[in-house]
Design an enzyme around this catalytic site. Structure first.
Site, short mmCIF file in Angstrom:
data_model
loop_
_atom_site.label_atom_id
_atom_site.label_comp_id
_atom_site.label_asym_id
_atom_site.label_seq_id
_atom_site.Cartn_x
_atom_site.Cartn_y
_atom_site.Cartn_z
N LYS A 288 -11.36 0.66 -0.97
CA LYS A 288 -11.32 2.11 -1.10
C LYS A 288 -10.68 2.44 -2.44
CE LYS A 288 -7.43 2.11 2.22
NZ LYS A 288 -7.72 0.91 3.00
N ASP B 197 -1.87 6.85 -3.46
CA ASP B 197 -0.74 6.15 -2.85
C ASP B 197 -0.21 5.05 -3.76
OD1 ASP B 197 -2.91 4.39 -2.57
OD2 ASP B 197 -2.16 3.57 -0.69
N ASP C 48 -0.58 1.81 -4.15
CA ASP C 48 -1.46 0.84 -4.81
C ASP C 48 -2.78 1.44 -5.26
OD1 ASP C 48 -2.48 1.04 -2.16
OD2 ASP C 48 -3.43 -0.92 -2.35
N SER D 212 0.82 -1.21 0.00
CA SER D 212 0.00 0.00 0.00
C SER D 212 0.85 1.26 0.00
CB SER D 212 -0.97 -0.02 1.19
OG SER D 212 -1.89 1.05 1.10
N HIS D 213 0.77 2.05 1.07
CA HIS D 213 1.43 3.35 1.15
C HIS D 213 2.84 3.23 1.72
CE1 HIS D 213 -0.60 2.32 4.83
NE2 HIS D 213 0.15 3.17 5.50
N ASP E 86 -5.36 2.96 -3.57
CA ASP E 86 -6.62 2.94 -2.84
C ASP E 86 -6.80 4.14 -1.91
OD1 ASP E 86 -4.78 2.20 -0.90
OD2 ASP E 86 -5.85 0.38 -0.26
N ARG E 87 -5.78 4.97 -1.74
CA ARG E 87 -5.88 6.15 -0.89
C ARG E 87 -5.82 7.42 -1.73
NH1 ARG E 87 -3.34 4.91 4.94
NH2 ARG E 87 -3.66 2.66 4.96
#
Length: 554
Positions: A384, A283, A285, A117-118, A287-288
């Site tokens: 998300k 981010d 991937d 992710s982030h 999703d943010r």
């Protein structure tokens, strides 16, 4: 192509328990002999009924270092466990929202998403593996518990031997003995879904009629660069200069791909310097998201509330189906609660972790939801979705400008506060602290909780101290100890929580919130300083962690 199946003896590794978003560790940990293979085998062993035999799975990731190697491992081990079809993003690339959308569109039996992710990427940074179920969402605790149980008892894994690695670059279907691998365009399906949700014609007209309106989208060298280019430039007509850092890199260009005011500092500086009307970032991937303008930062808590407020006014997807309910994670501010109350909608407060929203969506009781950790989304998928939130803001700006020419991010927020009041909110992150010290801090704070009730600290009187507990209204599962809450008589809140998204040590997150129905323009850090001081005094964080300053302030 012919294949042979082999069985490899192995032994369990400690600590392969998936967190809220899969298993995350340093790359060097995943590169240990058998480590990654053990976890992949455990996923296929624990796949929900009817299991791996004859199943179709989606595979992709955020492009970080070691991803393409692991895609090959997933194909070899999955095929040996009976997976009949792999749907893989070209070059192994799929944003997390795009993977969720693809699982749902193709009615796959699940998916494996390779991302941390982030978190930073590169040979000395982080990697992650996450399993999503057939609804397109993160695996529920019953499944992650089964995966963890399989990692603790594993004695062997199975894999097919191929003459050469699977070609991940060429679109189309490749046939092997017993299974197929289909390489798909990583972007097209997601873009078509996004176009079906938002009013692209309205946004195009707004852009043409407002030549001074400027957009700057920063993908932080993560996976959403190609998605942003296709949507913002090719579809909506913004110039190429509206994009920055939109080439996915294995190490994210040495940057921390986390869209907040600290790590997206390049975007923040450019938005302010160039007087950008809408700045946005996503981010690693995808999703943010972060949304801001040259004169306003939109907190994620406010962002989801504003989108919910305008949804049925101007977003075609919600105009067609209406709003079925709203939800937020427990630490997220209560701004969206006020929208739900005004619209007569159900509001749900769930633990941190997007999987908790999935049951509500599948039951038809939830349309829009968000987390203060820069996650916003709806029931169009079960993750998300960073790009979704940014296009939602473009749709809202285009809509409001029809009746209020020159409306801006700031004016939209001002109108929102005048309607609902303002929930001042901030989050202090203390990253990679000593895990034992952080756990002791939470335990000691929990133990003295009852003694705090009735005390007045810095002008705030404690009304209750408790651990957040959630009973899922759909499957009635219970999640305990999801965050320690200190609630004051004026409804202000301080929440302490240990995060599970890091790869080393622990991250202590402190969430602070205060509602003001009148004053809207106070700097949030000024408005919340007495509560911040109270949080540090009550928790004795410095004593337990040795930290005097947070790593990130949101």
């Amino acid at each position: 192509m012919s294949t042979t199946t082999t069985t490899i003896a192995t032994t369990p590794f400690d600590g392969q328990k998936p967190g809220t978003s899969g298993l995350r560790k340093r790359v060097v940990v995943f590169q240990k002999e058998h480590y990654t293979e053990n976890f992949i085998q455990a996923i296929f062993t624990a796949m929900p009924a009817p299991g791996a035999q004859g199943a179709t799975i989606v595979v992709g990731g955020d492009g970080r270092y070691y991803m393409r190697d692991v895609v090959q491992k997933i194909i070899r081990i999955g095929a040996a466990n009976g997976i009949a079809r792999f749907i893989v993003g070209q070059d192994g690339i799929l944003s997390t929202p795009a993977a969720s959308a693809l699982i749902r569109k193709r009615e796959a039996d699940g998916g494996i998403i390779l991302t941390a992710s982030h978190n930073p990427g590169g040979p000395n940074a982080d990697f992650g593996i996450k399993y999503n179920t057939r609804n397109g969402g993160p695996a529920p605790e019953s499944v992650t518990d089964a995966i963890y149980a399989a990692t603790r008892t594993i004695t062997e894994y199975h894999q097919v031997t191929l003459d050469a690695p699977v070609d991940l670059t060429t679109l189309g279907c490749q046939h092997f003995a017993g299974f197929d691998v289909e390489i798909v365009d990583s972007v097209t399906d997601y873009v078509e879904l996004t176009k079906s949700i938002f009013d692209f014609d309205l946004i195009r007209r707004f852009r043409q009629q407002s030549p001074d309106f400027s957009l700057l989208f920063d993908a932080l060298n993560g996976v959403t660069g190609p998605y942003g280019r296709r949507i913002f430039v090719d579809e909506l007509g913004f110039p190429e200069s509206a994009l920055d850092q939109c080439t996915p890199l294995e190490d994210f260009g040495g940057c921390h791909p986390d869209p907040n005011l600290t790590y997206a500092d390049k975007l923040v500086a450019r938005v302010e310097r160039e007087k950008v009307a809408l700045g946005a970032a996503s981010d690693g991937d995808g999703d943010r998201n972060m949304v801001l303008s040259h004169d306003w930062f939109v907190t994620p808590s406010d962002s989801v509330a504003v989108i919910a407020h305008y949804a049925t006014e101007c977003i075609p997807y919600f105009q067609r189906q209406g709003l079925r309910g709203l939800a937020r994670s427990m630490p997220t501010s209560c701004a969206i609660d006020r929208v739900a109350a005004a619209k007569g909608l159900e509001i749900f407060e769930v633990p941190t972790g997007w999987k908790f929203f999935g049951n509500l969506m599948d039951a038809g009781r939830l349309s829009i939801c968000g987390e203060e950790s820069f996650g916003t989304g709806s029931d169009h998928i079960r993750e998300k979705d960073g790009i979704w939130a940014i296009v939602a803001w473009l749709n809202i700006l285009a809509h409001v400008n029809q009746t209020q020419p020159a409306a801006s991010v700031r004016s939209i927020m001002r109108d929102f506060y005048q309607t609902y009041g303002r929930n001042y909110f901030t989050r202090y992150d203390y990253e990679e602290v000593d895990a034992d010290g952080a756990a002791q801090m939470i335990n000691d704070l929990r133990a003295k909780g009852n003694d705090l009730v009735g005390q007045t600290i810095n002008g705030f009187t404690v009304a209750a101290v408790n651990d957040f507990e959630y009973t899922d209204p759909i499957d009635h599962s219970v999640s305990r100890n999801q965050g320690l809450r200190v609630i004051f008589e004026d409804s202000s809140r301080i929440i302490f929580r240990l995060s599970g998204t890091g790869s080393e040590g622990a991250t202590v997150r402190i969430y602070i919130e205060r509602f003001d129905p009148v004053e809207f323009d106070i700097d949030a850090q000024v408005a919340l300083k007495p509560l911040v001081d109270t949080a540090l005094e009550v928790s004795q964080l410095s004593k337990y962690t040795g930290r005097n300053e947070p790593t990130v302030i949101t």
